[in-house]
Design an enzyme around this catalytic site. Structure first.
Site, PDB file in Angstrom:
ATOM      1  N   ASP A 425     -88.439  62.219 -28.882  1.00  0.00           N
ATOM      2  CA  ASP A 425     -89.863  61.975 -28.712  1.00  0.00           C
ATOM      3  C   ASP A 425     -90.628  63.273 -28.977  1.00  0.00           C
ATOM      4  O   ASP A 425     -90.305  64.329 -28.422  1.00  0.00           O
ATOM      5  CB  ASP A 425     -90.126  61.490 -27.277  1.00  0.00           C
ATOM      6  N   ILE A 426     -91.629  63.193 -29.844  1.00  0.00           N
ATOM      7  CA  ILE A 426     -92.407  64.390 -30.186  1.00  0.00           C
ATOM      8  C   ILE A 426     -93.243  64.805 -28.975  1.00  0.00           C
ATOM      9  O   ILE A 426     -93.923  63.970 -28.371  1.00  0.00           O
ATOM     10  CB  ILE A 426     -93.310  64.118 -31.411  1.00  0.00           C
ATOM     11  N   GLU A 468     -94.344  57.722 -31.408  1.00  0.00           N
ATOM     12  CA  GLU A 468     -93.782  59.006 -31.824  1.00  0.00           C
ATOM     13  C   GLU A 468     -92.345  59.132 -31.333  1.00  0.00           C
ATOM     14  O   GLU A 468     -91.819  60.207 -31.168  1.00  0.00           O
ATOM     15  CB  GLU A 468     -94.655  60.162 -31.318  1.00  0.00           C
TER      16      GLU A 468
END
Lengths: 553, 135
Positions: A425-426, A468
């Site tokens: 996950d960004i 994301e």
């Protein structure tokens, strides 16, 4: 093996290869002459044996010297002849004889037509299996731009070789080949206008790799020149590097696409063999089925992407067969094209009603057969990818990745091999979107997707899980290897510099890992959930890190 | 464990001969003797004393399997491991060559840059088997 020895071996191999290519037209001509003897003198076994032996030799040499299309074409002919030689009971009529003489004579055109040229000049040495780094050559004389580009490309795991001038690149081209060539259209010295020069640069053109242009000017004439040289992209400075890399990936993946698989069902053996030859030479993988009774087994084993079906066959008609194939859910989407000299519209319409997708009229020209087949398969492939893949990143969608995770864990349990699953996950992605806008945010997402595709193996499965968030399934990869790999990817991602107007910024990613050895009884979706927990632990511990799931939460 | 250094290579096609010799000597560091026919190979084997024989299946005159059987009749060469090379890679054919006693089958066309590795892997696998049987 030392690098210098390897280089020397490569060099000698390419010399042998070019000698072989030079001799090739002569060999094909003499094959043709021998084949034509068959027409004059009928079938004598000595001529058949001679032809068979020569085709066999040629097929082997073509394979070794990297002319696979011709190699496969000669192999098909070799097998046809072998059947005649081994089984003297096979009736060889005039039609069969003319057909093989014509097909042998046509081999010549494989190496002549420029259209097939690229198929016939595939690179000789495939990448070493363990090393999947993509080699990019950059011809550019703007040092500042070059440095920035090299840095960025390297953080995407491309290996960049930089040249100041075309001449330097040409020297290097005698010994090695890049997977992709990027060049500046107009180097600053006015005498080296590359797109003009390149037309005369045989060595560079023979690299046979995708070509991208970078330029500080954007005018129609330069773009036309680039297009004529076969450029697959034209980028104007200042170049948005993630856009450039995205195009590089597209271009490379197109090249890497597996050959198109075609199943031909026709009771006319010679005609079927001819179609097979034509499609093989065009770079496809074509197989012929003569007994319609085993069609479903054949389809299950070969997994064709299209079926070319003769309408009129003894015992079963093409319409019968299409009807049978359409009874199976799994193959309800498989394109079926009828080949027939049937000019009766009513029968054509009936055929279409039975699940055929199209109707091609016999006699059909070779070029038409190739074009029709290729276009249909390409369309079918695009459709499949639209259904299963996320449009922004080209990765699998949520549902497909879950399905793949279950499939791979089941497979791993059967084979007692490990499988690892990662969730990524960004970090602070919302902040990126709010600060720089969604377009920049999308760019960050695409970059992580590309980095994952670059670093993971072909057998690994990558999906975009949500906004994301990404998931990766790594078959035959244990926890230690998965950790090493993903944590390295995390580091690389942190090094990528994004740009918005004059602003530059970096992003980081948090990763959670789970593996089948520690949770042997869980199925893929459950492992995904556990990896997700590890991901949240990474977030809680301060982000930009990789955490391994140790217990079921 | 014994090592594989000397290879007797039997192939009638000059192009393939050159490429394979290059691949085995330069890339692999083996010592290679090339023969263009089964007859020649049978004559040379006693002098050259190879660790391994690499044998093309389809040759004019004496073909690979015939040459194989003749080797087995020679007292000196009878125990030298033989690997077939062939463009026919049907599983049934591979099984047939192995049933003759070949230690493995290499598919043609081969990749010149990895041929030597392929042979080393075949050799190591065999060594392990021999070792295993001895235990």
């Amino acid at each position: 093996m030392s690098i210098s020895k390897q280089c020397e071996a490569q060099k000698q191999l390419s010399q042998l290869r070019s000698q072989f290519l030079k001799r090739l037209p002569i060999e094909l001509n003499s094959l043709k002459a021998i084949a034509e003897n068959l027409n004059e003198r009928g079938f004598d076994i000595a001529t058949l044996n001679e032809l068979h032996h020569r085709l066999h030799k040629l097929s082997g040499s073509c394979g070794t010297f990297g002319v696979p299309a011709l190699g496969q074409a000669t192999r098909i002919l070799e097998i046809r002849l072998q059947a005649w030689i081994e089984d003297s009971s096979v009736e060889i009529d005039d039609k069969a004889r003319q057909s093989i003489v014509r097909d042998i004579g046509a081999l010549n055109s494989v190496i002549r037509t420029p259209e097939n040229h690229s198929a016939a000049t595939l690179t000789m040495t495939p990448d070493l299996p363990s090393d999947k780094t993509i080699r990019v050559w950059l011809i550019e004389d703007d040092a500042a731009f070059e440095q920035e580009l090299v840095r960025q490309l390297e953080s995407f795991n491309f290996q960049v070789h930089f040249f100041n001038s075309i001449r330097d690149a040409e020297t290097a081209a005698q010994f090695e080949r890049p997977d992709l060539l990027i060049m500046n259209v107009l180097l600053h010295r006015p005498s080296e206008q590359d797109s003009i020069l390149l037309q005369d640069r045989i060595t560079l053109k023979s690299l046979d790799c995708p070509l991208l242009f970078v330029s500080s000017t954007d005018d129609f004439n330069s773009r036309v020149r680039a297009a004529r040289l076969g450029a697959e992209g034209y980028f104007v400075k200042p170049v948005d590097i993630t856009v450039l890399i995205n195009r590089m990936m597209q271009v490379l993946e197109k090249r890497r696409a597996p050959p198109q698989r075609v199943l031909i069902i026709d009771d006319d053996r010679d005609l079927a063999a001819h179609y097979q030859l034509v499609l093989t030479v065009a770079g496809m993988q074509a197989e012929v089925l003569q007994q319609p009774e085993v069609v479903m087994t054949k389809i299950a084993n070969f997994r064709p992407e299209i079926i070319l079906l003769d309408l009129h066959m003894p015992n079963f008609t093409g319409i019968d067969l299409a009807g049978v194939i359409r009874q199976y859910d799994e193959w309800s989407g498989l394109p079926i094209v009828f080949l027939s000299s049937e000019s009766d519209f009513d029968i054509q319409i009936l055929a279409m009603g039975q699940g055929a997708d199209d109707f091609l009229m016999k006699p059909i020209s070779d070029a038409q057969l190739i074009a029709a087949t290729r276009a249909r398969i390409e369309r079918a492939r695009r459709l499949t990818s639209l259904i299963a893949k996320d449009s922004l990143t080209g990765l699998l969608k949520h549902a497909s990745i879950k399905e793949a995770a279950d499939l791979e864990t089941a497979q791993a349990q059967r084979n007692s091999k490990p499988v690892s699953i990662a969730m990524l996950d960004i970090d602070n992605f919302k902040l990126v979107n709010d600060t720089y806008g969604h377009a920049v945010g999308d760019n960050v997402i695409v970059s992580l997707a590309m980095l994952l595709r670059q670093r993971l193996r072909h057998s690994d499965i990558i999906g975009r899980y949500g906004g994301e968030e990404f998931a990766a399934v790594l078959p035959e990869c244990d926890q230690a290897d998965a950790y090493r790999l993903l944590d390295d990817i995390r580091n690389q991602f942190a090094n990528i510099r994004f740009r918005h107007r004059s602003h530059q910024f970096n992003c980081t990613v948090s990763i959670g890992l789970a593996d089948s050895a520690h949770f042997p009884r869980l199925i893929g979706t459950e492992l995904l959930a556990i990896a997700d927990h590890a991901l949240y632990q990474a977030k809680r511990e301060g982000r930009n890190r990789t955490c391994i799931a140790r217990t079921i939460v | 464990m014994s090592t594989c250094q000397r290879i007797l290579y039997v192939e009638d096609e000059p192009d393939i001969q050159t490429v394979a010799k290059l691949a085995l000597e330069m890339v692999g560091g083996f010592t290679v003797k090339t023969c263009s026919s089964g007859e020649e190979a049978l004559d040379e084997a006693a002098d050259f004393m190879p660790d391994l024989i690499l044998l093309d299946v389809m040759m004019p005159g004496m073909d690979g399997p015939t040459t194989f059987n003749r080797f087995r009749e020679q007292p000196i060469a009878a125990k030298i491991p033989i690997v077939f090379m062939t463009a026919k890679i049907q599983p049934s054919e591979i099984a047939y060559y192995k049933s003759l006693g070949a230690i493995d089958v290499i598919a043609k066309p081969f990749d010149p840059m990895t041929l030597a590795d392929q042979i080393r892997i075949i050799w190591e696998k065999r060594e392990q088997n021999v070792h295993f049987q001895a235990m």
